[in-house]
Design an enzyme around this catalytic site. Structure first.
Site, PDB file in Angstrom:
ATOM      1  N   THR A   1       0.963  -1.171  -0.249  1.00 35.52           N
ATOM      2  CA  THR A   1      -0.122  -0.015  -0.173  1.00 35.52           C
ATOM      3  C   THR A   1       0.877   1.128  -0.006  1.00 35.52           C
ATOM      4  O   THR A   1       1.972   1.192   0.289  1.00 35.52           O
ATOM      5  CB  THR A   1      -0.823   0.207   1.289  1.00 35.52           C
ATOM      6  OG1 THR A   1      -1.764   1.014   1.042  1.00 35.52           O
ATOM      7  CG2 THR A   1      -0.229   0.247   2.409  1.00 35.52           C
ATOM      8  N   GLU A   2       0.251   2.410  -0.443  1.00 32.84           N
ATOM      9  CA  GLU A   2       1.119   3.741  -0.506  1.00 32.84           C
ATOM     10  C   GLU A   2       2.211   3.544  -1.170  1.00 32.84           C
ATOM     11  O   GLU A   2       3.329   4.199  -0.993  1.00 32.84           O
ATOM     12  CB  GLU A   2       1.481   4.069   1.051  1.00 32.84           C
ATOM     13  CG  GLU A   2       0.090   4.334   1.867  1.00 32.84           C
ATOM     14  CD  GLU A   2      -0.763   5.644   1.324  1.00 32.84           C
ATOM     15  OE1 GLU A   2      -0.243   6.408   0.648  1.00 32.84           O
ATOM     16  OE2 GLU A   2      -1.965   5.296   1.492  1.00 32.84           O
TER      17      GLU A   2
ATOM     18  N   LYS B   1       0.022   3.350  -6.800  1.00 34.05           N
ATOM     19  CA  LYS B   1      -0.705   2.600  -7.942  1.00 34.05           C
ATOM     20  C   LYS B   1      -1.557   3.695  -8.449  1.00 34.05           C
ATOM     21  O   LYS B   1      -1.612   3.576  -9.766  1.00 34.05           O
ATOM     22  CB  LYS B   1      -1.619   1.692  -7.149  1.00 34.05           C
ATOM     23  CG  LYS B   1      -1.223   0.287  -6.726  1.00 34.05           C
ATOM     24  CD  LYS B   1      -2.076  -0.633  -6.299  1.00 34.05           C
ATOM     25  CE  LYS B   1      -3.068   0.028  -5.152  1.00 34.05           C
ATOM     26  NZ  LYS B   1      -2.438   0.357  -4.020  1.00 34.05           N
ATOM     27  N   THR B   2      -2.183   4.616  -7.811  1.00 35.37           N
ATOM     28  CA  THR B   2      -2.997   5.400  -8.528  1.00 35.37           C
ATOM     29  C   THR B   2      -2.153   6.482  -9.476  1.00 35.37           C
ATOM     30  O   THR B   2      -2.666   6.810 -10.429  1.00 35.37           O
ATOM     31  CB  THR B   2      -3.933   6.251  -7.405  1.00 35.37           C
ATOM     32  OG1 THR B   2      -4.574   5.419  -6.845  1.00 35.37           O
ATOM     33  CG2 THR B   2      -4.708   7.192  -8.272  1.00 35.37           C
TER      34      THR B   2
ATOM     35  N   LYS C   1     -12.079   1.865  -9.532  1.00 34.45           N
ATOM     36  CA  LYS C   1     -11.558   1.580  -8.319  1.00 34.45           C
ATOM     37  C   LYS C   1     -12.706   1.039  -7.536  1.00 34.45           C
ATOM     38  O   LYS C   1     -13.354   1.894  -6.948  1.00 34.45           O
ATOM     39  CB  LYS C   1     -10.976   2.710  -7.816  1.00 34.45           C
ATOM     40  CG  LYS C   1      -9.967   2.319  -6.402  1.00 34.45           C
ATOM     41  CD  LYS C   1      -9.228   3.692  -5.988  1.00 34.45           C
ATOM     42  CE  LYS C   1      -8.512   3.141  -4.753  1.00 34.45           C
ATOM     43  NZ  LYS C   1      -7.453   2.169  -4.952  1.00 34.45           N
TER      44      LYS C   1
ATOM     45  N   SER D   1     -11.261   2.947   0.565  1.00 36.95           N
ATOM     46  CA  SER D   1     -11.226   3.595   2.029  1.00 36.95           C
ATOM     47  C   SER D   1     -10.479   4.890   2.271  1.00 36.95           C
ATOM     48  O   SER D   1      -9.867   5.242   1.331  1.00 36.95           O
ATOM     49  CB  SER D   1     -10.731   2.484   3.095  1.00 36.95           C
ATOM     50  OG  SER D   1      -9.622   1.980   2.782  1.00 36.95           O
TER      51      SER D   1
ATOM     52  N   ASP E   1      -8.075   8.909  -4.601  1.00 38.84           N
ATOM     53  CA  ASP E   1      -7.733   8.280  -5.996  1.00 38.84           C
ATOM     54  C   ASP E   1      -8.605   8.054  -7.093  1.00 38.84           C
ATOM     55  O   ASP E   1      -8.123   7.823  -8.028  1.00 38.84           O
ATOM     56  CB  ASP E   1      -6.946   6.850  -5.431  1.00 38.84           C
ATOM     57  CG  ASP E   1      -5.844   7.033  -4.399  1.00 38.84           C
ATOM     58  OD1 ASP E   1      -5.272   8.035  -4.292  1.00 38.84           O
ATOM     59  OD2 ASP E   1      -5.696   5.964  -3.566  1.00 38.84           O
TER      60      ASP E   1
ATOM     61  N   GLU F   1      -8.457  -0.496 -10.794  1.00 33.10           N
ATOM     62  CA  GLU F   1      -7.321  -0.516  -9.779  1.00 33.10           C
ATOM     63  C   GLU F   1      -7.743  -1.168  -8.345  1.00 33.10           C
ATOM     64  O   GLU F   1      -8.820  -0.838  -8.035  1.00 33.10           O
ATOM     65  CB  GLU F   1      -6.782   0.972  -9.514  1.00 33.10           C
ATOM     66  CG  GLU F   1      -5.571   1.133  -8.260  1.00 33.10           C
ATOM     67  CD  GLU F   1      -5.603   2.435  -7.888  1.00 33.10           C
ATOM     68  OE1 GLU F   1      -5.136   2.912  -6.883  1.00 33.10           O
ATOM     69  OE2 GLU F   1      -5.597   3.398  -8.925  1.00 33.10           O
TER      70      GLU F   1
END
Length: 229
Positions: free
Chosen positions: A12-13, A16-17, A38, A42, A55, A117
Site C-alpha cells: 500500500t502507499e 498505484k493510482t 476503483k 477507504s 484516488d 485498480e
C-alpha cells in the site's frame, strides 16, 4: 481492439493510482478512449455528493468516457483502514460478487483502454476466504504491477509476481515507481527486477513532486504494454 488491465502493487502507499493515472493519460495521448474503475476505496472524504476518494477522482479525471463517480468507485468508506475492516464497520460484507457487476459495467462501456485498480497489494482480504485478487481472477484480466522501489522491493515484487502466476493470470508488465529517492544501489536493484520479473518493464518513474499524470506518462512505454498482448 480493447485493452483492459488490473493494476496492483507490491504494497500500500506505493503509487498505484499515480501510475494508473499516468497510464490512462498516456493512452489518451495515443488516441485511445479511456475508462477506469476503483471498485472499493477507504479513506474517503465526505462532501455534498457523498463520500469521495482522491484516488478514484484522479482516475476519473483521466477517463475520456463520460462516467459518473459512482461507476468508477461504487463502494467508498470513510475510515483510512483496510477495506474489509471499513466495510465491516459500515455493516457491509465485501465480496467478489458485490464488486464484479459494477466493474463489468465499466468494462462494457467499450473503452479502448480500461484500468481496474485494486487496493493495497495483491492479497487484500474481502470477506471469508476471498481476496481482492479473486476479483481480478473472476474478470480474467492481465495484471500491471506497480513496484514501489525502496528497500525490500525485490522480495515484494517477486512474491507478488509468483502469486499472480499461481492465480492463473498473466503479468502484462510492471512499473518501477521510485518512492524512495535515497534507496541504495538503485541501478543494481532495478537490474535485478528486470532479470527476475517475467514481464516487460513499462517505465521508471522518478520521485515526482507533484506526480502529475502528464509527467508520469512521459516516463511510460505504452508500446511495451500494448505490444505484449
Amino acid at each position: 481492439m480493447t485493452h483492459a488491465y488490473f493494476v496492483s502493487g507490491t504494497d500500500t502507499e506505493i503509487g498505484k493510482t499515480t501510475i494508473a493515472a499516468g497510464l490512462l493519460h498516456a493512452a489518451r495521448r495515443a488516441g485511445l478512449s479511456t475508462a477506469a474503475a476503483k471498485p472499493v476505496a477507504s479513506g474517503c472524504r465526505p462532501g455534498a455528493d457523498g463520500l469521495r476518494n482522491d484516488d478514484a477522482l484522479a482516475l476519473l479525471g483521466e477517463c475520456s468516457l463520460a462516467l459518473r463517480y459512482e461507476e468508477v468507485n461504487p463502494l467508498a468508506f470513510a475510515p483510512a483502514i483496510a477495506p474489509h475492516l471499513a466495510a465491516r464497520e459500515a455493516g457491509l460484507e465485501l465480496s467478489v460478487a458485490r464488486l464484479l457487476e459494477p466493474v463489468r459495467t465499466v468494462l462494457a462501456k467499450g473503452a479502448d483502454f480500461t484500468l481496474v485498480e485494486g487496493a493495497g497489494g495483491w492479497r487484500v482480504p474481502l470477506s471469508g476466504a476471498e481476496n481482492l485478487s479473486d476479483l481480478a481472477v473472476a474478470l480474467d484480466l492481465p495484471v500491471i504491477l506497480v513496484v514501489g522501489v525502496r528497500l525490500g522491493c525485490i522480495n515484494h515484487a517477486m512474491l507478488s509476481a509468483e502469486a499472480i502466476a499461481r492465480d492463473g493470470l498473466r503479468l502484462a508488465g510492471w512499473v518501477a515507481n521510485l518512492i524512495d529517492p535515497t534507496v541504495s544501489r538503485l541501478e543494481d536493484n532495478l537490474a535485478t527486477l528486470v532479470e527476475r520479473l517475467p514481464a516487460p518493464c513499462l517505465g521508471r518513474v522518478p520521485h515526482l513532486i507533484p506526480p502529475s499524470p502528464a509527467a508520469v506518462a512521459d516516463c511510460l512505454d505504452m508500446a511495451a504494454l500494448l505490444g505484449s498482448l
